[in-house]
Write a protein that holds these residues in place. Structure first.
Motif, PDB file in Angstrom:
ATOM      1  N   ALA A  99      35.983  34.415  41.501  1.00 10.94           N
ATOM      2  CA  ALA A  99      36.610  35.635  42.023  1.00 10.94           C
ATOM      3  C   ALA A  99      35.489  36.640  42.241  1.00 10.94           C
ATOM      4  O   ALA A  99      34.406  36.517  41.653  1.00 10.94           O
ATOM      5  CB  ALA A  99      37.652  36.194  41.055  1.00 10.94           C
ATOM      6  N   MET A 100      35.732  37.626  43.081  1.00  8.29           N
ATOM      7  CA  MET A 100      34.728  38.667  43.290  1.00  8.29           C
ATOM      8  C   MET A 100      35.378  39.867  43.950  1.00  8.29           C
ATOM      9  O   MET A 100      36.541  39.812  44.381  1.00  8.29           O
ATOM     10  CB  MET A 100      33.564  38.148  44.148  1.00  8.29           C
ATOM     11  CG  MET A 100      33.916  37.837  45.590  1.00  8.29           C
ATOM     12  SD  MET A 100      32.488  37.206  46.537  1.00  8.29           S
ATOM     13  CE  MET A 100      31.328  38.561  46.379  1.00  8.29           C
ATOM     14  N   THR A 101      34.639  40.960  44.008  1.00  8.69           N
ATOM     15  CA  THR A 101      35.136  42.170  44.645  1.00  8.69           C
ATOM     16  C   THR A 101      34.166  42.599  45.736  1.00  8.69           C
ATOM     17  O   THR A 101      32.971  42.302  45.684  1.00  8.69           O
ATOM     18  CB  THR A 101      35.293  43.310  43.630  1.00  8.69           C
ATOM     19  OG1 THR A 101      34.025  43.585  43.024  1.00  8.69           O
ATOM     20  CG2 THR A 101      36.303  42.938  42.551  1.00  8.69           C
ATOM     21  N   LEU A 102      34.715  43.292  46.728  1.00  6.77           N
ATOM     22  CA  LEU A 102      33.924  43.875  47.789  1.00  6.77           C
ATOM     23  C   LEU A 102      33.843  45.381  47.578  1.00  6.77           C
ATOM     24  O   LEU A 102      34.734  45.979  46.962  1.00  6.77           O
ATOM     25  CB  LEU A 102      34.548  43.573  49.159  1.00  6.77           C
ATOM     26  CG  LEU A 102      34.772  42.096  49.501  1.00  6.77           C
ATOM     27  CD1 LEU A 102      35.399  41.969  50.887  1.00  6.77           C
ATOM     28  CD2 LEU A 102      33.476  41.317  49.420  1.00  6.77           C
ATOM     29  N   GLU A 103      32.805  45.981  48.128  1.00  8.05           N
ATOM     30  CA  GLU A 103      32.612  47.418  47.952  1.00  8.05           C
ATOM     31  C   GLU A 103      33.754  48.236  48.541  1.00  8.05           C
ATOM     32  O   GLU A 103      33.975  49.370  48.144  1.00  8.05           O
ATOM     33  CB  GLU A 103      31.294  47.846  48.579  1.00  8.05           C
ATOM     34  CG  GLU A 103      30.056  47.329  47.840  1.00  8.05           C
ATOM     35  CD  GLU A 103      28.774  47.823  48.464  1.00  8.05           C
ATOM     36  OE1 GLU A 103      28.846  48.554  49.471  1.00  8.05           O
ATOM     37  OE2 GLU A 103      27.691  47.473  47.949  1.00  8.05           O
ATOM     38  N   ALA A 104      34.482  47.647  49.479  1.00 17.17           N
ATOM     39  CA  ALA A 104      35.582  48.366  50.112  1.00 17.17           C
ATOM     40  C   ALA A 104      36.833  48.424  49.241  1.00 17.17           C
ATOM     41  O   ALA A 104      37.889  48.859  49.702  1.00 17.17           O
ATOM     42  CB  ALA A 104      35.927  47.703  51.454  1.00 17.17           C
ATOM     43  N   GLY A 105      36.734  48.015  47.969  1.00 19.20           N
ATOM     44  CA  GLY A 105      37.900  48.053  47.091  1.00 19.20           C
ATOM     45  C   GLY A 105      38.810  46.861  47.286  1.00 19.20           C
ATOM     46  O   GLY A 105      40.035  46.979  47.215  1.00 19.20           O
ATOM     47  N   VAL A 106      38.216  45.680  47.509  1.00 23.81           N
ATOM     48  CA  VAL A 106      38.974  44.466  47.785  1.00 23.81           C
ATOM     49  C   VAL A 106      38.674  43.443  46.696  1.00 23.81           C
ATOM     50  O   VAL A 106      37.515  43.177  46.378  1.00 23.81           O
ATOM     51  CB  VAL A 106      38.594  43.879  49.163  1.00 23.81           C
ATOM     52  CG1 VAL A 106      39.444  42.657  49.474  1.00 23.81           C
ATOM     53  CG2 VAL A 106      38.750  44.936  50.254  1.00 23.81           C
ATOM     54  N   LEU A 107      39.721  42.862  46.129  1.00 22.29           N
ATOM     55  CA  LEU A 107      39.594  41.791  45.148  1.00 22.29           C
ATOM     56  C   LEU A 107      39.885  40.460  45.824  1.00 22.29           C
ATOM     57  O   LEU A 107      40.911  40.310  46.500  1.00 22.29           O
ATOM     58  CB  LEU A 107      40.571  42.016  43.992  1.00 22.29           C
ATOM     59  CG  LEU A 107      40.695  40.890  42.956  1.00 22.29           C
ATOM     60  CD1 LEU A 107      39.384  40.695  42.212  1.00 22.29           C
ATOM     61  CD2 LEU A 107      41.834  41.193  41.987  1.00 22.29           C
ATOM     62  N   LEU A 108      38.988  39.492  45.640  1.00 21.32           N
ATOM     63  CA  LEU A 108      39.169  38.144  46.169  1.00 21.32           C
ATOM     64  C   LEU A 108      39.441  37.189  45.023  1.00 21.32           C
ATOM     65  O   LEU A 108      38.700  37.156  44.042  1.00 21.32           O
ATOM     66  CB  LEU A 108      37.912  37.669  46.907  1.00 21.32           C
ATOM     67  CG  LEU A 108      37.241  38.617  47.913  1.00 21.32           C
ATOM     68  CD1 LEU A 108      36.025  37.928  48.531  1.00 21.32           C
ATOM     69  CD2 LEU A 108      38.220  39.063  48.977  1.00 21.32           C
ATOM     70  N   CYS A 109      40.506  36.398  45.137  1.00 24.78           N
ATOM     71  CA  CYS A 109      40.776  35.359  44.158  1.00 24.78           C
ATOM     72  C   CYS A 109      41.445  34.196  44.885  1.00 24.78           C
ATOM     73  O   CYS A 109      42.000  34.361  45.975  1.00 24.78           O
ATOM     74  CB  CYS A 109      41.655  35.863  43.011  1.00 24.78           C
ATOM     75  SG  CYS A 109      43.243  36.571  43.489  1.00 24.78           S
ATOM     76  N   HIS A 110      41.397  33.016  44.266  1.00 29.10           N
ATOM     77  CA  HIS A 110      42.030  31.864  44.907  1.00 29.10           C
ATOM     78  C   HIS A 110      43.504  31.773  44.531  1.00 29.10           C
ATOM     79  O   HIS A 110      44.369  31.701  45.392  1.00 29.10           O
ATOM     80  CB  HIS A 110      41.306  30.575  44.527  1.00 29.10           C
ATOM     81  CG  HIS A 110      41.895  29.366  45.200  1.00 29.10           C
ATOM     82  ND1 HIS A 110      41.719  29.111  46.545  1.00 29.10           N
ATOM     83  CD2 HIS A 110      42.680  28.367  44.719  1.00 29.10           C
ATOM     84  CE1 HIS A 110      42.360  28.001  46.868  1.00 29.10           C
ATOM     85  NE2 HIS A 110      42.959  27.530  45.779  1.00 29.10           N
ATOM     86  N   GLY A 111      43.789  31.764  43.225  1.00 27.40           N
ATOM     87  CA  GLY A 111      45.167  31.782  42.750  1.00 27.40           C
ATOM     88  C   GLY A 111      45.512  33.185  42.288  1.00 27.40           C
ATOM     89  O   GLY A 111      45.834  34.069  43.072  1.00 27.40           O
ATOM     90  N   THR A 112      45.405  33.410  40.971  1.00 30.53           N
ATOM     91  CA  THR A 112      45.449  34.766  40.434  1.00 30.53           C
ATOM     92  C   THR A 112      44.025  35.110  39.988  1.00 30.53           C
ATOM     93  O   THR A 112      43.171  34.233  39.909  1.00 30.53           O
ATOM     94  CB  THR A 112      46.407  34.874  39.237  1.00 30.53           C
ATOM     95  OG1 THR A 112      45.810  34.244  38.089  1.00 30.53           O
ATOM     96  CG2 THR A 112      47.744  34.217  39.538  1.00 30.53           C
ATOM     97  N   PRO A 113      43.748  36.367  39.654  1.00 25.74           N
ATOM     98  CA  PRO A 113      42.385  36.709  39.230  1.00 25.74           C
ATOM     99  C   PRO A 113      41.933  35.973  37.974  1.00 25.74           C
ATOM    100  O   PRO A 113      40.736  35.840  37.748  1.00 25.74           O
ATOM    101  CB  PRO A 113      42.464  38.223  38.973  1.00 25.74           C
ATOM    102  CG  PRO A 113      43.602  38.687  39.798  1.00 25.74           C
ATOM    103  CD  PRO A 113      44.597  37.566  39.793  1.00 25.74           C
TER     104      PRO A 113
END
Length: 264
Positions: A99-113
């Motif tokens: 999982a990771m986050t972007l500077e634009a306030g976006v959380l990336l995950c595949h299933g849940t965090p």
């Protein structure tokens, strides 16, 4: 900012090429890949080559982890993928975050965090996907204070405004339907199109657009059939899967996270 969001490619280079071409016309500033990149009886090496030519922010999915920690005796499809992938791509997969986050306030995950084998937006206890209540989704996102969450894993395109944030699943680039026996359920988009999303940040917040892209799904289905996977061929050609019988014994499959019907 405009994000092109891809997920669940599953080695389908036919669909990926069409999606990349379509997404390039949408004026995206950044491409994002939410994992489950290669597993499937299709074209993992061709998928790796296409992705090498398109830089994007990428996280690993549960079936990417399966490639890195295969069982001692992998089934034929898993063995096919492992034999086809170049060493440099396996090295790249090993370095991907879950999982990771972007500077634009976006959380990336595949299933849940916290669990890449769980569906964030879908309840499958009935055997079919049903959108979860916003409160249940928020419970899985407790402590993750981001206005946009991008998730995958279910292959079902969804956009949910919980009242606190926007949660988006772009759907699957490469596999529009599948069945799983843990618990018995089927995910069906209803058509064989490749799917992805474009997210745009505006003055009022994030706006999501889901796309369905035509590609040569008959060629993909024929390749799956040739590689011994009639089940994948049907799902690729129709976008429809039926859930396993609830009293049926689970099909033999390799040990690994989130193995679903066909993960052999």
């Amino acid at each position: 900012m405009r994000l092109a969001v891809l997920a669940d490619i599953h080695g389908n280079s036919f669909a990926l090429a069409a999606v990349l071409e379509h997404a390039a016309r949408q004026g995206a500033d950044l491409f994002v890949n939410l994992g489950d990149i290669h597993y499937g009886p299709l074209d993992p090496a061709g998928t790796a080559d296409l992705l090498a030519g398109r830089p994007m922010v990428t996280i690993a999915g549960n079936q990417d982890r399966l490639l890195l920690t295969p069982p001692p005796e992998p089934g034929p499809t898993l063995a096919y993928v492992l034999a086809a992938l170049p060493a440099w791509e396996l090295t790249r997969l090993a370095a991907l975050p879950w999982a990771m986050t972007l500077e634009a306030g976006v959380l990336l995950c595949h299933g849940t965090p916290c669990d890449d084998t769980r569906y964030l937006l879908d309840d499958v206890t009935s055997g079919r996907p049903v959108l979860r209540p916003a409160g249940d989704v928020e419970a899985d996102l407790m402590g993750w204070n981001y206005p946009l969450v991008l998730c995958a894993h279910s292959h079902i395109p969804r956009v949910l405004d919980t009242g606190r944030r926007l949660v988006v699943n772009p759907g699957s680039v490469g596999l529009p339907a599948y069945a799983d026996d843990q618990p018995p359920h089927a995910m069906s988009c209803g058509s064989p199109h490749a799917r992805y999303a474009v997210l745009e940040r505006t003055g009022a917040g994030w706006r999501a657009e889901l796309f369905e892209v035509v590609y040569d799904w008959q060629a993909a289905a024929a390749l799956a059939e040739a590689n011994g996977r009639a089940d994948w061929a049907r799902c690729l050609a129709t976008g429809v899967a039926e859930p396993p019988a609830r009293d049926a014994a689970p099909a033999a499959r390799p040990a690994g996270p989130g193995a679903r019907q066909g993960a052999s």
